[in-house]
Scaffold this motif. Structure first.
Motif, PDB file in Angstrom:
ATOM      1  N   GLN A   1       0.828  -1.209   0.000  1.00 25.54           N
ATOM      2  CA  GLN A   1       0.000   0.000   0.000  1.00 25.54           C
ATOM      3  C   GLN A   1       0.863   1.260   0.000  1.00 25.54           C
ATOM      4  O   GLN A   1       0.556   2.221  -0.704  1.00 25.54           O
ATOM      5  CB  GLN A   1      -0.938  -0.030   1.219  1.00 25.54           C
TER       6      GLN A   1
ATOM      7  N   TRP B   1       3.938   1.633  -1.230  1.00 26.16           N
ATOM      8  CA  TRP B   1       4.531   1.817  -2.560  1.00 26.16           C
ATOM      9  C   TRP B   1       3.473   2.312  -3.549  1.00 26.16           C
ATOM     10  O   TRP B   1       3.759   3.128  -4.416  1.00 26.16           O
ATOM     11  CB  TRP B   1       5.141   0.499  -3.066  1.00 26.16           C
ATOM     12  N   GLN B   2       2.258   1.783  -3.419  1.00 28.50           N
ATOM     13  CA  GLN B   2       1.186   2.207  -4.311  1.00 28.50           C
ATOM     14  C   GLN B   2       0.825   3.676  -4.084  1.00 28.50           C
ATOM     15  O   GLN B   2       0.571   4.396  -5.042  1.00 28.50           O
ATOM     16  CB  GLN B   2      -0.064   1.335  -4.110  1.00 28.50           C
ATOM     17  N   ASP B   3       0.826   4.098  -2.819  1.00 28.19           N
ATOM     18  CA  ASP B   3       0.487   5.502  -2.529  1.00 28.19           C
ATOM     19  C   ASP B   3       1.509   6.444  -3.163  1.00 28.19           C
ATOM     20  O   ASP B   3       1.139   7.475  -3.726  1.00 28.19           O
ATOM     21  CB  ASP B   3       0.443   5.737  -1.008  1.00 28.19           C
TER      22      ASP B   3
ATOM     23  N   THR C   1       3.274   5.842  -5.738  1.00 27.58           N
ATOM     24  CA  THR C   1       3.097   5.760  -7.190  1.00 27.58           C
ATOM     25  C   THR C   1       1.830   6.496  -7.626  1.00 27.58           C
ATOM     26  O   THR C   1       1.812   7.156  -8.675  1.00 27.58           O
ATOM     27  CB  THR C   1       3.056   4.274  -7.608  1.00 27.58           C
TER      28      THR C   1
ATOM     29  N   GLU D   1      -5.114   5.984  -7.890  1.00 23.90           N
ATOM     30  CA  GLU D   1      -4.942   4.882  -6.929  1.00 23.90           C
ATOM     31  C   GLU D   1      -5.148   3.534  -7.618  1.00 23.90           C
ATOM     32  O   GLU D   1      -4.371   2.597  -7.423  1.00 23.90           O
ATOM     33  CB  GLU D   1      -5.918   5.001  -5.747  1.00 23.90           C
TER      34      GLU D   1
ATOM     35  N   ALA E   1      -2.247   2.812  -9.884  1.00 22.58           N
ATOM     36  CA  ALA E   1      -1.048   2.461  -9.109  1.00 22.58           C
ATOM     37  C   ALA E   1      -1.149   1.018  -8.608  1.00 22.58           C
ATOM     38  O   ALA E   1      -0.159   0.262  -8.630  1.00 22.58           O
ATOM     39  CB  ALA E   1      -0.864   3.423  -7.938  1.00 22.58           C
ATOM     40  N   ALA E   2      -2.343   0.608  -8.197  1.00 22.53           N
ATOM     41  CA  ALA E   2      -2.540  -0.790  -7.768  1.00 22.53           C
ATOM     42  C   ALA E   2      -2.316  -1.725  -8.967  1.00 22.53           C
ATOM     43  O   ALA E   2      -1.661  -2.768  -8.836  1.00 22.53           O
ATOM     44  CB  ALA E   2      -3.943  -0.977  -7.190  1.00 22.53           C
TER      45      ALA E   2
ATOM     46  N   TRP F   1       1.461  -2.032  -9.638  1.00 28.55           N
ATOM     47  CA  TRP F   1       2.205  -2.882  -8.702  1.00 28.55           C
ATOM     48  C   TRP F   1       1.823  -4.346  -8.821  1.00 28.55           C
ATOM     49  O   TRP F   1       2.666  -5.240  -8.669  1.00 28.55           O
ATOM     50  CB  TRP F   1       2.088  -2.376  -7.257  1.00 28.55           C
ATOM     51  N   THR F   2       0.560  -4.604  -9.110  1.00 29.89           N
ATOM     52  CA  THR F   2       0.116  -5.985  -9.355  1.00 29.89           C
ATOM     53  C   THR F   2       0.898  -6.564 -10.529  1.00 29.89           C
ATOM     54  O   THR F   2       1.483  -7.643 -10.438  1.00 29.89           O
ATOM     55  CB  THR F   2      -1.396  -5.988  -9.655  1.00 29.89           C
TER      56      THR F   2
END
Lengths: 205, 205
Positions: free
Chosen positions: B142, B144-146, B148, B161, B164-165, B168-169
């Protein structure tokens, strides 16, 4: 307790028939899709399957050979699933992908999102696995991607192979997150953006 | 042989100073990014680090506590990397993402694509890990996603958001494949399609 009851129903010495082998593979898949290869011991598989050690070594010379058979069994099961969904000509190509995704999600939900993808698990663990697994895991991913590329080709996207590789890369990441979070959300979030991408790139539906 | 030489240079009893702790964390990260948690034993970490068992247990009550510290160290290292690249205002947001991706690829290439992402490895292995790792791994993703999502917000995409998820996925899936195939290709293939997606969705660059 449940295991205890189930095992009591079986004869103490399981005959060396195909049903023992089948049971070992089924139980092996359960444990390895949950926890990967390294943290699962043969003894707990034997216990859970209610199969004696001798039967195990009758079918599989080693844990490493057992793992290879699990990869092949999982690949066959999954290829069949992909071909069933992607070959359903009553649906549009996009709907066929959606039907596979819904099936995969239902499969994870059935086990409370505790089981992931065997190939993804082993791919991640590869550094600690028997080296001959590497080519096998790469081959399985390639097979799934080829089946998916054929579907994307029907959508007339620019480079169906590249998009199929992108799908499987992301999908494996999504399965990892779904298992980690015990939730369908990562699968749905990934699928939603992937379908938008597909719509932008495909000239057909 | 190389290890042998290195160890000979160290005093037989390493003092319990921060450098031993630092060394254990460095060596732990090396082994766990290669092979995950379950297949790595404390003994091989001690041997490789040239640190006696007593020092290990002075710093870490158990392997499980050690693993938690590795997660935190890796998160801090990686957050710093993301903030450095994404905060480089001499580049456009898209170029900043590219600069992170190139750095990550160089990092994997440096170790011949044998080391993956600790968080991805542990996320995949979670079913066999201490249960308190779960919240920690989710928290790291979370974070790292924030970071990004803030970058993607600069590109004025619709839902930074969610994107970004999605990044990362997919990126974790790409790192898995790069490690599996010992190749940069999965990283580049993923990045190429992701940049096209970013270009379609962002109104700024």
């Amino acid at each position: 307790m449940e295991q205890e009851t189930r095992r009591r129903g079986r004869p103490p010495k399981a005959p060396r028939d195909q049903s023992s082998k089948h049971m070992l593979i089924r139980v092996g898949l359960k444990h390895l899709t949950e926890r990967g290869y390294a943290s699962v011991g043969i003894d707990e598989i034997l216990k859970d399957a209610g199969v004696p050690k001798g039967s195990f070594y009758h079918y599989f010379p080693s844990k490493s050979d057992f793992g290879l058979e699990l990869i092949r069994a999982y690949d066959a099961y999954f290829r069949d699933k992909l071909e069933t969904h992607f070959g359903n000509m009553t649906l549009s190509p996009t709907e066929r992908l959606r039907s596979f995704i819904q099936d995969a999600e239902a499969g994870m939900a059935k086990h409370s999102f505790r089981r992931g993808c065997l190939i993804g698990n082993l791919g991640q663990e590869m550094g600690g696995l028997p080296e001959n697994y590497r080519a096998e895991i790469i081959r399985v991913f390639q097979t799934w991607q080829d089946i998916t590329a054929a579907l994307f080709a029907e959508l007339k996207v620019d480079d169906p192979e590249a998009l199929a590789a992108f799908f499987w890369t992301g999908w494996e990441g999504a399965v990892l997150r779904a298992k980690l979070e015990h939730s369908a959300k990562p699968l749905n979030s990934f699928a939603e953006i992937f379908f938008q991408l597909l719509q932008q790139r495909g000239t057909a539906r």
